[in-house]
Design an enzyme around this catalytic site. Structure first.
Site, mmCIF file in Angstrom:
data_model
loop_
_atom_site.group_PDB
_atom_site.id
_atom_site.type_symbol
_atom_site.label_atom_id
_atom_site.label_comp_id
_atom_site.label_asym_id
_atom_site.label_seq_id
_atom_site.Cartn_x
_atom_site.Cartn_y
_atom_site.Cartn_z
ATOM 1 C CG ASP A 1 -3.897 -7.598 7.807
ATOM 2 O OD1 ASP A 1 -2.416 -7.322 7.571
ATOM 3 O OD2 ASP A 1 -5.288 -7.157 7.754
ATOM 4 C CB SER B 1 -0.664 0.675 0.802
ATOM 5 O OG SER B 1 -2.362 -1.066 1.068
ATOM 6 C CG ASN C 1 -0.466 1.917 4.445
ATOM 7 O OD1 ASN C 1 -0.649 3.598 3.649
ATOM 8 N ND2 ASN C 1 0.692 1.126 3.844
ATOM 9 C CG HIS D 1 -4.122 -3.086 7.424
ATOM 10 N ND1 HIS D 1 -4.151 -4.265 6.068
ATOM 11 C CD2 HIS D 1 -4.354 -2.011 7.102
ATOM 12 C CE1 HIS D 1 -4.125 -3.274 5.092
ATOM 13 N NE2 HIS D 1 -3.727 -1.821 5.196
ATOM 14 C CB CYS E 1 -6.709 -1.426 2.941
ATOM 15 S SG CYS E 1 -5.885 0.317 2.929
ATOM 16 C CG LEU E 2 -7.879 -0.432 -3.239
ATOM 17 C CD1 LEU E 2 -8.202 1.469 -3.674
ATOM 18 C CD2 LEU E 2 -6.200 -0.375 -3.741
ATOM 19 N N GLY F 1 -2.472 3.092 -3.918
ATOM 20 C CA GLY F 1 -2.893 4.329 -5.004
ATOM 21 C C GLY F 1 -4.303 5.100 -4.688
ATOM 22 N N GLY G 1 -5.025 7.068 1.993
ATOM 23 C CA GLY G 1 -4.470 8.306 1.431
ATOM 24 C C GLY G 1 -5.892 8.814 1.191
ATOM 25 C CE1 TYR G 2 -7.432 9.461 -3.413
ATOM 26 C CE2 TYR G 2 -5.250 7.950 -2.739
ATOM 27 C CZ TYR G 2 -6.049 9.439 -4.317
ATOM 28 O OH TYR G 2 -4.809 9.670 -4.929
#
Length: 361
Positions: free
Chosen positions: A332, A46, A287, A330, A245-246, A220, A289-290
């Site tokens: 995990d 990430s 972690n 996360h 996350c993403l 990203g 940024g979006y």
């Protein structure tokens, strides 16, 4: 040690000493608030395309070992530290962080006032930066024209399907930039994991006959991974689904929500998250940024399940009428607390209940 410079797109310059690989780097500059776990952070995919500023003043004091990799090479473009440990000590250590950085091609800079730098990033937001041995007009022009890659997930994902076989429940895991700790968490629970590339289609996954779907983390802007949206929309109708996350952001987009770029993101493992439906508070590893735009959820069938207590960022959603949910943090950990690891068990319970309903139908 030779001098190295960190040049920010706003014109700020920080002078320090070089370590690691002798290469110039341009990338997005972000900060991490964790007090340890630097090896896991640096190898977390990430962080692909980012220069990490570690806010803890001493980094590298226990070296690098064979056990704590989240991927086999550095994912971060470079690292910025106040002080790099010269004589690390730990019984698992195989080499120092500077030695490993040099061997794997990652540059670093030490001797930086990371407190001042972090304050600048908090005030002005994450920004582009260059890590160079010399600041020239050419470097300034290149930094001004630099744009972050839109293919980071495509570059990070596995290129082939593979399996971590067991006799347990089968989960199809779509790899957008997978952390090893997710595989460890599933292996600990006896899960048969089938890993697929980010651009896999729903038909390929369904043909493998999994019991559930997991959408991994990754680097990203989620809007650059729009090719995954139709796959998610199809899969959530057939099987229990969990996003991380993403994967959380893509799940939200697939169901009509919108995402936005945060000012400086959440990166570290001291983020307190509240479970909306019950009196539960977890410290989480994050972690990103979006984030998912809360107002955009009003027009969807998504319900907020978790939120960050400091800035009320949407940290989890579930889809009404389906066995599908996602979280921004996360479960995990790696690095960080394991407060939220129970979510993997909830996902497996969801799969078990779904299989019972199918059997009884």
């Amino acid at each position: 040690m030779k001098k190295r410079y960190l040049l920010l797109e706003n014109g700020s310059v920080y002078e320090g000493e070089a370590f690691g690989a002798d290469v110039d780097i341009m990338a997005e500059l972000v900060f991490n608030t964790g007090m340890s776990g630097y090896q896991e952070s640096i190898t977390d995919l990430s962080y692909r395309g980012e220069i990490i500023v570690f806010t803890y003043p001493l980094i590298g004091n226990y070296g690098v070992n064979r056990d704590d990799f989240e991927s086999l090479r550095p994912a971060a473009s470079a690292i910025v530290v106040h002080e790099i440990a010269r004589r690390p000590s730990n019984w698992r250590k195989m080499m120092s962080l500077p030695e490993w950085a040099e061997k794997t091609g990652m540059p670093g800079i030490t001797g930086i006032d990371t407190r001042a730098l972090t304050k600048e990033l908090r005030n002005q937001g994450s920004m582009k930066a260059a890590l160079v041995d010399e600041i020239t007009d050419e470097v300034i022009a290149r930094l001004k024209a630099f744009e972050t890659s839109k293919t980071m997930v495509a570059d990070a994902t596995t290129k082939t399907q593979y399996q971590n076989p067991t006799d347990g429940v089968s989960i199809a895991l779509i790899d957008f930039g997978l952390k090893n700790s997710i595989l460890r968490s599933l292996a600990k629970r006896g899960v048969n994991v089938m890993v697929f590339p980010a651009n896999v289609d729903a038909e390929t996954i369904l043909a493998a006959n999994p019991d559930g779907i997991l959408l991994s983390n990754g680097p990203g802007d989620p809007k650059d991974v729009d090719y995954a949206i139709p796959t998610i929309q199809k899969l959530q109708k057939h099987l229990p689904l969990m996003g991380i996350c993403l994967g959380h952001q893509l799940f939200a987009i697939a169901n009509g929500a919108e995402t936005y770029k945060m000012k400086f993101g959440h990166r570290g493992f001291n983020h307190a998250v509240r479970t909306v439906s019950k009196a539960r508070l977890d410290f989480t590893s994050q972690n990103h940024g979006y984030a998912v735009e809360r107002a955009s959820l009003e027009k969807t069938d998504l319900v907020v399940t978790h939120e960050e207590i400091n800035d009320q960022t949407v940290e989890g959603v579930r889809l009404k009428g389906y066995n599908a949910f996602s979280v921004q943090f996360h479960p995990d950990a790696a690095p960080g607390p394991h407060d939220a690891e129970y979510l993997f068990d909830e996902f497996l319970n969801m799969i078990a209940d779904s299989k019972k309903e199918t059997t009884n139908a």
